[in-house]
Scaffold this active site. Structure first.
Site, PDB file in Angstrom:
ATOM      1  N   LYS A 172      34.566  23.381 -91.317  1.00  7.30           N
ATOM      2  CA  LYS A 172      33.337  24.091 -90.953  1.00  7.30           C
ATOM      3  C   LYS A 172      33.142  25.225 -91.942  1.00  7.30           C
ATOM      4  CE  LYS A 172      32.505  27.711 -88.527  1.00  7.30           C
ATOM      5  NZ  LYS A 172      31.489  28.210 -89.474  1.00  7.30           N
TER       6      LYS A 172
ATOM      7  N   THR B 133      38.654  39.607 -88.133  1.00  6.65           N
ATOM      8  CA  THR B 133      39.773  39.750 -87.220  1.00  6.65           C
ATOM      9  C   THR B 133      39.361  39.403 -85.798  1.00  6.65           C
ATOM     10  OG1 THR B 133      40.925  41.336 -88.609  1.00  6.65           O
ATOM     11  CG2 THR B 133      41.392  41.437 -86.264  1.00  6.65           C
TER      12      THR B 133
ATOM     13  N   GLU C   2      43.580  34.254 -91.990  1.00  2.00           N
ATOM     14  CA  GLU C   2      43.376  35.262 -93.032  1.00  2.00           C
ATOM     15  C   GLU C   2      42.232  36.131 -92.538  1.00  2.00           C
ATOM     16  OE1 GLU C   2      45.427  35.430 -95.463  1.00  2.00           O
ATOM     17  OE2 GLU C   2      46.357  33.447 -95.405  1.00  2.00           O
TER      18      GLU C   2
ATOM     19  N   CYS D 174      37.887  40.520 -98.591  1.00  2.00           N
ATOM     20  CA  CYS D 174      38.830  41.082 -97.626  1.00  2.00           C
ATOM     21  C   CYS D 174      39.920  41.897 -98.316  1.00  2.00           C
ATOM     22  CB  CYS D 174      39.446  39.989 -96.758  1.00  2.00           C
ATOM     23  SG  CYS D 174      40.060  38.609 -97.705  1.00  2.00           S
TER      24      CYS D 174
ATOM     25  N   GLU E 288      36.882  48.416 -92.046  1.00  2.00           N
ATOM     26  CA  GLU E 288      36.682  47.585 -93.224  1.00  2.00           C
ATOM     27  C   GLU E 288      35.212  47.731 -93.620  1.00  2.00           C
ATOM     28  OE1 GLU E 288      37.412  43.431 -92.540  1.00  2.00           O
ATOM     29  OE2 GLU E 288      37.894  43.098 -94.645  1.00  2.00           O
TER      30      GLU E 288
END
Lengths: 498, 498, 498, 498
Positions: free
Chosen positions: C185, C240, C260, C294, C396
């Site tokens: 996907k 996350t 990840e 990331c 982030e």
């Protein structure tokens, strides 16, 4: 020998016979030879002059013991080795006393060697259980590919006098862990430490014939080991000259050979080094065992800007050394192993001085008084202004002298460092990350110390390249030397029901 | 040579010069020597008689090219090797034609060798990227222990005539992948295949000097390689006698040596074997390349109960073989490499018959008619009733003859199988799981085929023990032979801020 | 979509369907959804709104294809992957154009991603052949212990929009190399790059059903993958928050999961750093893909003494960046992926400024003119005087803003660097060897760049700790994620004849 | 508890408190709960009802102890673990007595568990020193790539009652060897064995806080461990249902999880098996610990031709079993762990019989007389004529009953064997090499016993696939579960002097 014996807690560790097939035994001829204390020239003990006959018997004993030892599981062998390790640790004071008596090194150095030497036994006791073959990803659906590893067979181990214990455990422990049996020839001048190890091994349950020791006539023993087709592997530490002869001789029986030979270690002090620490460590390396180690600092390269500071520092450190009997309190350097060796080093120093080197300390033969005047001592010597035409630059010194050479560019130091047929250990001091990696990569040596001279450990591969040898001791690699690979190719295509 | 050239799609692959420093070059003397087609005794081509001078130049070229090749990343080297692989696969018909012409093996066998030989190039192109050092668990909080692996330097490769291609790629590919440069001495009777590989390597971008080939005077070339201190590693496949001499000679410069020497392979047919398949595979093994491989079935041990069934089956298979020129349709066995070799095998057969062996087929020298009568052919021969006193039992036959010996107990077969100084390949047939593992373990050989004779693959370690050699080719182990280990010991205790 | 199509050499690479069981197919519902160019807000193409049904079919297709794909040898699978790699390299201009169109990153960045992404395919094509089980040293003479590794089964791969290609090849290549089949996907906003890869895979010979792609309704597809008991492994790269939900969902079917997730990468500039290089590399890291990676520099820690010098240097570098369409010459930074994302970053910057941060450059939304005014651009922003209470420190950022924080002691920097729930990538600049090792060891991160921001390579394990994920991609470790271990314990004690 | 205490040589090993931060401590509430002897329903001891508070304190203690424990060298940690191993071996009679008392298994089985459990401690004491990172072959001459491995942090270990010791040492030893600290929750019904291990660990020098044990309220303790962000890894052995819940709960803090869950082990007896041995071993497996092991034979598949012979043999073996207290001489099977568990198994048997299964022996609840009538015993039961619709086929029995199913074709047996959501252990008996390899490969299980039921060893990876879990215990793989990988990417391009 009463002198050493009196220092021992367990006097039974002072053995003075060959050890063959589980028995303590003299030479057939009945001949014996003395073992001397190099600090005093006194006789420590008398041992048999073993030779070809004794060696052949030892090889037979090892061959007979091989199938049974190999058939044990690695866990069983490991347990026996572990027990040996425990006994060695327990007896380390006694082993160290024997070692100091026959080899001359300070008792503290002997103890340190005991720790390291025992470390190899423990390591390989564990490592043997981790021998591992492969199940490979097949290239054919009807075939399975496996590999296994098995012991090479009877091993001949030949070890030197400068580390009478640790050079043995590095060879014998992996050999035994792998399932090999061993015939050991220790150096003829330091047989007693080896024999004490054998006694402890016997007590630990190493079966008769698995570890055999022949002491005595070195060439006769060595030649017999090399000529035997039963001996499938030789592990040797010693001089480059002898090593080459052994390797050539081993070819006729297609033996596997690992060689730890001579060195000519460069010490490079880059201009960003911590000079005091570098000076301390340089002396530790250069004068350990009175300079008689194959990884001793042999040539000191100092970068221009810090040269005078470094020479001053190192001279001060050397001046702090104390010569004497290894048993005496505070002694930090002992004698050389023999008068011949002492005189050779003295000649090297005199040759350097004649060509312009300046001793900032030492340079001669000391008067230590009393019994020690019969010992084979040499003053620890720093040779400033050394040049590339001196023998101390070109040869392995193997004694307490260190030539100091100045360099300008980083590349110059690397080039001089590599300017030798040897490739055992090199060292340098810098705080710079990139310099550290690049210098380490460009040094053609098997081992590189960076800001550190204590490079030996049971976990770390030990060995050289070029004329310094082949093969590695200690570490996981040290076991591979005693194993042979078998490839299994299994056809399973005949079964059609699954 | 027009004959072979005409078979080639790319006639430029038929090179007839030495290849040194990226240049095609004759001998300084201008001398040449013929290469013969063993099926017809016709000259295929003339090549230079290279010797000491040419070899020295090649060593220099390799030494000059070493730093640059080593400095490339493994990925860059791998890409060039991959390109080489692609070109070799593409040119495999031509390489096979050259091989059949100079070596005599059937074209289909030559093609199979090409696939396997190219497989080694591909494998090591990939494997080079996987060279790996260790970050070890330290024994001292102020020290970091690392190991790295680097190329040993200039490599001398010496290869035989029975596999003119694959014995080369097994040595050259890992050497190149590791970052080494190479001087190759192919067999003097089969230089042309080697030269075609070099030409393809050149096209693939292997830089000048990285791969050099000297053809001609075998002893002169070999001696020069062995004597050179620049050459740090010898990879040799050939006879045990020559191998021992090379190893002895290499000792003086402390070279690393890997040796793939002779064999005397046992084939054990246990009584639960699939007899038909075993018979087929035994013939495949025994008579591949007219019996001229070091892993050929050399002694066939058949368990009592299935003996007559097996002899009948194997005789039928052998009777189905067709001798002739490797270029001819349907030919399944070619000539031997030389008249001398053919006569030696014939003598072995006659000696066996004189001692009671019964040939169920073959036994003599065939009349094949036409040009082939000048070829060096020998009939494929099955020798029933062979005994342990015959030379065919004791020696490596290296020709199309197979002695059959009967045994009763499993242990008897293992004992006879191990009754040789050789330890290269052994084979057996059984369907029993435990027998498979135990027999494999008890056979003192580097490789064991179980229900399978095709034991060679780029993934599987190839090599022997005892007098069959040291070292392994192909597989992950094959690369290790060209790498040397460096231990880095980094002192980081000076930093107190972290 | 005509716009992108016109840029392609091979227009057939612009696929706009799901790829299931080897067939290009729309959604059952017939519904489609647009893919936008973030630089202009134009529609690039319309793709099906796949959901639960399409995903179930894809899972079935993958399950059906699994036994056949697993049964191939690793060499066969590797050859197909190698062919895929070759086609991808050949088509890299086209893939990059598609990527720039749907993702917005500069064409040069897209090309760089193509190189890296293809690198994973090549690596795992090779690595699959190196899967290896163990033959263990037994603890019982009657037992043989082996381990083998086999593919986990059907794999679900879920990948993000910021690296539309390389996040796929890191998961799909090892899965395929291991023998797994895959349902992928891709991110719903960047499906086209994924589909072009599938088309090239099809051409390379990846069998039908081995690689399936479902595009469309992200939650529906993801939920179906997670709920399926057939899917044995999920490889996910993304936020996350989503990762945690997936992992929780996967528990019910005891799936293996590798994640990840997000990061909050510290960049520490120690006072002995090369400031100019550090500034350059910080910008390269922080603003790659407009800050949407990331492992982007998220928090810059500068040691007191070099602070003003560094801020000046970095501001100059940022001022040299050029915003615009990724297709335009000289553009070094593109838009963010969506208006929502752009606004979120803008808010973060405003919050920081409100708390005292000083932008030395950037800070707002640019006017780029023309079609680009419809794009989702944000000015690259340097925030001096950042403090620990700002969201840019704690969260982030995932956009082109970098907060700069000053520190005094080395330990302070490490402490702040670790003051986050994330543990993906950290970076620092120093020339000191000990500082390098100790800082690297003390940083609680899965990856540490030292004097280097380009930390990604097919050879290097990629992945985080703490809330940044579990598992590793690329490198030898990346294959392990798709393998399961089997222990074989074979009793062979019943055989008494050997 | 006086009863057990009186059996102990060292009564101090019977601890009845939690062990937190190096202190023996009760629950804050002061509450206690009884531990019963399942053979007699007598209370063995009372232990605190620890819960969330105690667990939080234990986590804090572990977190506090972590930096110090991690900072020790692996050698130092290994020495402490080795000492622990020595003490455990020495105390194995006492530990076994405690185990038999609380768990019910025969003393000889307890002793065997002690050997195996201690084996894990020894193994990991050694294995910790072999943790190893990589020095990778770079893809860029200016960069060095290293990997290192470090402990994951605080570990939560949750262990079951069926192996009160070995399930602990498998988790705690590798965790400690890796440098992690641990909070252990032993099964609430068998806490005493765990506590005795902790006491020995304390004596061995495991520092305070490094190993903590909380006994009491299982859900409260488990939930606290799972919820804590400090706990970075959960190692669990227990039921599939609980394991799934733990894994789901762990997702929110992105914990690493290894799960050893339920099984439904097939035993396949092929028609060439040694029937007597197979019958013996089947019983050993099926009724070890009264059938309460996750790798117990759960479904017996017998090939048609040998069915009646096998049923007869196995019935005879089962009839030779002796039920009773684990402390009584000659007893070979003890009680189940609880009345509930006993009744559940009884119901399963009754359901099978109602569907046509024929018990050839057993089937009910025995009258053993005396105190044992209060115990939770069940007769060992062989169920012939079992069918696929019975619960004993579909579910994990976890008690002394074994259903026997007949099959014709090899493939049928494999298919039925794989017809379960579980994938822990499978077993089969055959002498055929190809059948052995192929059946082993086709069985979807993490462990496969071939002619052998004793598949557990410290050297062999233990663990399952499918719904039987993720991760492996023991072996070299068992340590990896407690390590996290760090990739170091070092830029060294700034140095231009080398």
């Amino acid at each position: 020998s009463s002198d050493v014996k009196s220092k021992l807690k367990d006097a039974e560790l002072l053995k003075t016979d060959c050890f063959v097939g589980g028995e303590w035994t003299g030479a057939e001829s009945g001949e014996t030879m003395p073992v001397y204390n190099p600090a005093t020239n006194e006789v420590v003990a008398n041992v048999p002059v073993g030779g070809a006959k004794e060696t052949s018997r030892a090889i037979s004993a090892a061959a007979d013991a091989f199938p049974g030892w190999k058939a044990k599981t690695a866990k069983e062998r490991g347990s026996i080795l572990r027990k040996w390790y425990d006994l060695v640790v327990e007896a380390s004071d006694d082993i160290s006393s024997i070692m100091t008596a026959e080899c001359g090194k300070p008792f503290a150095e002997a103890k340190a060697e005991c720790v390291g030497g025992a470390g190899s036994i423990e390591w390989f006791a564990e490592e043997g259980r981790r021998i591992q073959g492969d199940v490979l990803e097949t290239v054919n659906p009807s075939i399975r590919f496996l590999t296994t590893k098995s012991p090479v067979g009877v091993v001949g181990a030949i070890t030197p006098w400068n580390f009478p214990m640790s050079m043995i455990t590095r060879k014998v422990s992996p050999a035994l862990a792998a399932g090999c049996t061993v015939v050991l020839k220790p150096a003829e001048v330091t047989p007693l430490t080896a024999l004490s190890l054998a006694e402890l091994g016997r007590r630990a349950g190493i079966p008769a014939g698995v570890l055999n020791i022949v002491v005595g006539d070195a060439p006769a023993i060595g030649d017999t080991l090399i000529a035997s087709d039963t001996v499938r592997k030789i592990g040797f530490t010693g001089s480059t000259g002898v090593g080459k002869k052994l390797a050539a001789g081993a070819a006729d029986t297609v033996k596997r050979v690992s060689l730890e030979l001579g060195g000519n270690a460069p010490f490079i002090i880059f201009d960003d080094a911590d000079v005091e620490t570098a000076a301390q460590m340089t002396v530790s390396s250069a004068f350990r065992n009175a300079g008689q180690t194959c990884i001793c600092a042999n040539r000191i390269f100092v970068q221009e800007g810090i040269r005078s500071q470094f020479v001053e520092a190192i001279t001060a450190v050397v001046n702090g050394l104390k010569l004497g009997s290894g048993f005496d309190e505070g002694v930090t350097m002992g004698p050389l192993i023999s008068p011949k060796q002492r005189d050779r080093v003295h000649e090297l120093v005199k040759e350097a001085v004649s060509k312009g080197a300046k001793p900032t300390t030492g340079g001669g033969i000391p008067n230590l008084g009393g019994k020690l005047d019969q010992g084979y001592f040499m003053q620890p010597t720093v040779l400033d202004n050394a040049t590339l035409d001196m023998k101390v630059y070109k040869e392995e010194i193997f004694g307490p002298a260190m030539p100091i050479i100045t360099f300008k560019q980083d590349k110059d130091a690397i080039k001089m460092a590599n300017d030798t047929e040897y490739g055992l250990a090199a060292y340098f001091w810098t705080k710079d990350l990139a310099r550290a990696f690049k210098a380490a990569e460009q040094l053609d040596y098997g081992m590189v110390g960076i800001n550190e001279q204590a490079i030996t450990s049971e976990i770390a591969p030990f060995g050289g390249i070029k004329h310094s040898g082949v093969g590695r001791e200690n570490s996981k690699y040290g076991l591979e030397e005693f194993l042979q690979l078998k490839t299994l190719v299994m056809g399973v295509g005949y079964n059609k029901t699954l």
